[in-house]
Design a protein around this motif. Structure first.
Motif, mmCIF file in Angstrom:
data_model
loop_
_atom_site.group_PDB
_atom_site.id
_atom_site.type_symbol
_atom_site.label_atom_id
_atom_site.label_comp_id
_atom_site.label_asym_id
_atom_site.label_seq_id
_atom_site.Cartn_x
_atom_site.Cartn_y
_atom_site.Cartn_z
ATOM 1 N N ARG A 96 48.548 35.473 41.441
ATOM 2 C CA ARG A 96 47.729 34.759 42.421
ATOM 3 C C ARG A 96 48.478 34.625 43.748
ATOM 4 O O ARG A 96 47.900 34.813 44.827
ATOM 5 C CB ARG A 96 47.348 33.381 41.890
ATOM 6 C CG ARG A 96 46.463 32.582 42.851
ATOM 7 C CD ARG A 96 45.984 31.282 42.245
ATOM 8 N NE ARG A 96 47.088 30.402 41.937
ATOM 9 C CZ ARG A 96 47.442 30.020 40.715
ATOM 10 N NH1 ARG A 96 46.784 30.472 39.661
ATOM 11 N NH2 ARG A 96 48.453 29.207 40.518
ATOM 12 N N ALA A 97 49.779 34.313 43.681
ATOM 13 C CA ALA A 97 50.570 34.163 44.899
ATOM 14 C C ALA A 97 50.624 35.469 45.690
ATOM 15 O O ALA A 97 50.509 35.476 46.922
ATOM 16 C CB ALA A 97 51.980 33.698 44.556
ATOM 17 N N VAL A 98 50.810 36.588 45.002
ATOM 18 C CA VAL A 98 50.877 37.889 45.677
ATOM 19 C C VAL A 98 49.537 38.212 46.346
ATOM 20 O O VAL A 98 49.492 38.697 47.483
ATOM 21 C CB VAL A 98 51.280 38.989 44.678
ATOM 22 C CG1 VAL A 98 51.115 40.370 45.289
ATOM 23 C CG2 VAL A 98 52.720 38.776 44.213
ATOM 24 N N LEU A 99 48.442 37.948 45.638
ATOM 25 C CA LEU A 99 47.112 38.194 46.214
ATOM 26 C C LEU A 99 46.902 37.357 47.473
ATOM 27 O O LEU A 99 46.477 37.879 48.514
ATOM 28 C CB LEU A 99 46.045 37.859 45.175
ATOM 29 C CG LEU A 99 44.594 37.831 45.682
ATOM 30 C CD1 LEU A 99 44.150 39.219 46.098
ATOM 31 C CD2 LEU A 99 43.655 37.269 44.610
ATOM 32 N N LEU A 100 47.217 36.067 47.398
ATOM 33 C CA LEU A 100 47.017 35.187 48.544
ATOM 34 C C LEU A 100 47.927 35.578 49.710
ATOM 35 O O LEU A 100 47.508 35.551 50.871
ATOM 36 C CB LEU A 100 47.278 33.739 48.136
ATOM 37 C CG LEU A 100 46.239 33.114 47.202
ATOM 38 C CD1 LEU A 100 46.736 31.790 46.648
ATOM 39 C CD2 LEU A 100 44.913 32.897 47.935
ATOM 40 N N ALA A 101 49.160 35.958 49.406
ATOM 41 C CA ALA A 101 50.080 36.349 50.471
ATOM 42 C C ALA A 101 49.595 37.597 51.191
ATOM 43 O O ALA A 101 49.735 37.724 52.419
ATOM 44 C CB ALA A 101 51.476 36.569 49.902
ATOM 45 N N SER A 102 49.010 38.534 50.448
ATOM 46 C CA SER A 102 48.489 39.753 51.064
ATOM 47 C C SER A 102 47.363 39.430 52.048
ATOM 48 O O SER A 102 47.321 39.951 53.166
ATOM 49 C CB SER A 102 47.993 40.703 49.975
ATOM 50 O OG SER A 102 47.386 41.845 50.540
ATOM 51 N N VAL A 103 46.461 38.561 51.637
ATOM 52 C CA VAL A 103 45.362 38.163 52.524
ATOM 53 C C VAL A 103 45.906 37.368 53.711
ATOM 54 O O VAL A 103 45.453 37.537 54.855
ATOM 55 C CB VAL A 103 44.314 37.351 51.747
ATOM 56 C CG1 VAL A 103 43.217 36.843 52.689
ATOM 57 C CG2 VAL A 103 43.705 38.189 50.631
ATOM 58 N N ALA A 104 46.892 36.504 53.455
ATOM 59 C CA ALA A 104 47.471 35.711 54.539
ATOM 60 C C ALA A 104 48.068 36.611 55.617
ATOM 61 O O ALA A 104 47.929 36.327 56.817
ATOM 62 C CB ALA A 104 48.541 34.777 53.983
ATOM 63 N N ARG A 105 48.712 37.692 55.210
ATOM 64 C CA ARG A 105 49.293 38.611 56.194
ATOM 65 C C ARG A 105 48.202 39.277 57.030
ATOM 66 O O ARG A 105 48.366 39.485 58.238
ATOM 67 C CB ARG A 105 50.157 39.653 55.491
ATOM 68 C CG ARG A 105 51.427 39.058 54.889
ATOM 69 C CD ARG A 105 52.368 40.118 54.347
ATOM 70 N NE ARG A 105 53.460 39.477 53.620
ATOM 71 C CZ ARG A 105 53.513 39.355 52.294
ATOM 72 N NH1 ARG A 105 52.538 39.862 51.553
ATOM 73 N NH2 ARG A 105 54.538 38.763 51.718
#
Length: 347
Positions: A96-105
């Motif tokens: 979940r953290a990796v998915l959210l970080a990708s969108v955040a970038r």
């Protein structure tokens, strides 16, 4: 006994820096499966499961008998089952953290192209800057702090990325956060929260505040560890009354980054955040023996209502915030909220 044992193990295992040897709780029996599964559940509720799972693995390798009593034959099966369950949960957290970080970038790139006064706060930022990576901090959404006059333009950026705005219910219309969501390919909703002030409630915002200009503008010092410390303290206190262990661990990890004590006091004073920051630092020092947190707390100097504050938001109260008996602690939390309304910026 079971509540104190689970709290003790949470304290021992929840430091991202390693085992917290200040806490030495009693071991579970080999048949206590329900209890250690509850430990994993509470670690998830406190948003400290990545550290708990990693440190649990260390504990079981170094000294399995300190966690589960019994013969090797009695404990081998339960240990395998426990770590399988724990690692599966940790994988879900990290995914979940990796998915959210990708969108955040993606969002940050769009913000930069548009030249908007907006920045990432809390989850992804804390994980990458203070915790050492996405694998060590749980978060469930993306948080942005924006200058109020740029909120509409930021909304256009989010809309272009497929996000949909949600109007808040009437009773929260005066709060300084707005939610945006979109479906993601793995099912469920991706949530982006847009803030114009880290302090949401109008009655608290009269005394505590942290806007984009105070947090990120170069004229105010820009984004620094001291600024993150003020943000973490205000978020833990004004939004959640320190109802999760994660808010203490945020302060712990930011303190370990290296925080300029003079800058921290200046930034805390101009946000009316001396009491929230002091509470967070005190708890980090008490629970984890963090010398950096204790030094920063001492450097803050006198803080109004500190003697009462430490009786209201105690370390055991934080550890019990997700237990079945948490309702007993609500009066203390609401009294602390009253203190927040009495301190901070001049009325």
């Amino acid at each position: 006994m079971s509540e104190s044992r689970i709290s003790g193990w949470l304290a021992r295992l929840s430091d991202p820096g390693g085992l917290n040897r200040r806490s030495s709780p009693p071991a579970f029996d080999a048949g206590d499966e329900a209890q250690w599964l509850r430990l994993l559940d509470e670690a998830g509720s406190h948003n400290v499961r990545p550290a708990v799972v990693r440190n649990l693995g260390v504990e079981l390798r170094e000294s399995p008998g300190s966690f589960i009593r019994g013969t090797d034959a009695e404990t081998a099966g339960p240990i395998r089952a426990l770590m399988a369950s724990a690692n599966d949960l940790r994988l879900q957290d990290v995914s979940r953290a990796v998915l959210l970080a990708s969108v955040a970038r993606q969002i940050l790139q769009a913000i930069d192209r548009a030249g908007l006064p907006a920045t990432l706060v809390k989850g992804v930022d804390f994980a990458e800057k203070a915790y050492g990576g996405l694998h060590m901090r749980s978060f469930s959404d993306i948080d942005l702090l924006v200058r109020p006059e740029a909120e509409a333009d930021l909304g256009e950026v989010l809309r272009a990325l497929g996000l949909e705005a949600h109007e808040p219910p009437g009773k929260r219309i005066d709060y300084t956060e707005r939610q945006w969501t979109r479906s993601h390919q793995h099912g469920g909703l991706l949530l982006v929260e847009v803030h114009t002030d880290v302090v949401h409630a109008p009655e608290l915002r009269a005394r505590q505040t942290l806007t984009y200009d105070l947090y990120a503008d170069p004229a105010a010092g820009g984004i620094t560890p001291a600024g993150r410390m003020v943000l973490a303290g205000l978020h833990g206190a004004t939004s959640h009354l320190f109802g999760r262990l994660q808010y203490v661990v945020d302060g712990l990890m930011i303190a370990r980054m290296g925080v300029d004590a003079d800058e921290l006091r200046v930034r805390a004073e101009r946000s009316g955040a001396l009491l929230p920051v002091a509470t967070m630092l005190r708890l980090a020092a008490e629970l984890y023996g963090c010398g950096s947190s204790r030094g920063l707390l001492d450097a803050l100097g006198p803080v109004a209502w500190a003697r009462l504050e430490r009786r209201l938001i105690s370390a055991p109260m934080v550890m019990s915030a997700k237990s079945v008996h948490r309702w007993r602690l609500l009066p203390q939390r609401y009294l602390y909220r009253r203190l927040l309304r009495m301190t901070g910026l001049p009325s």
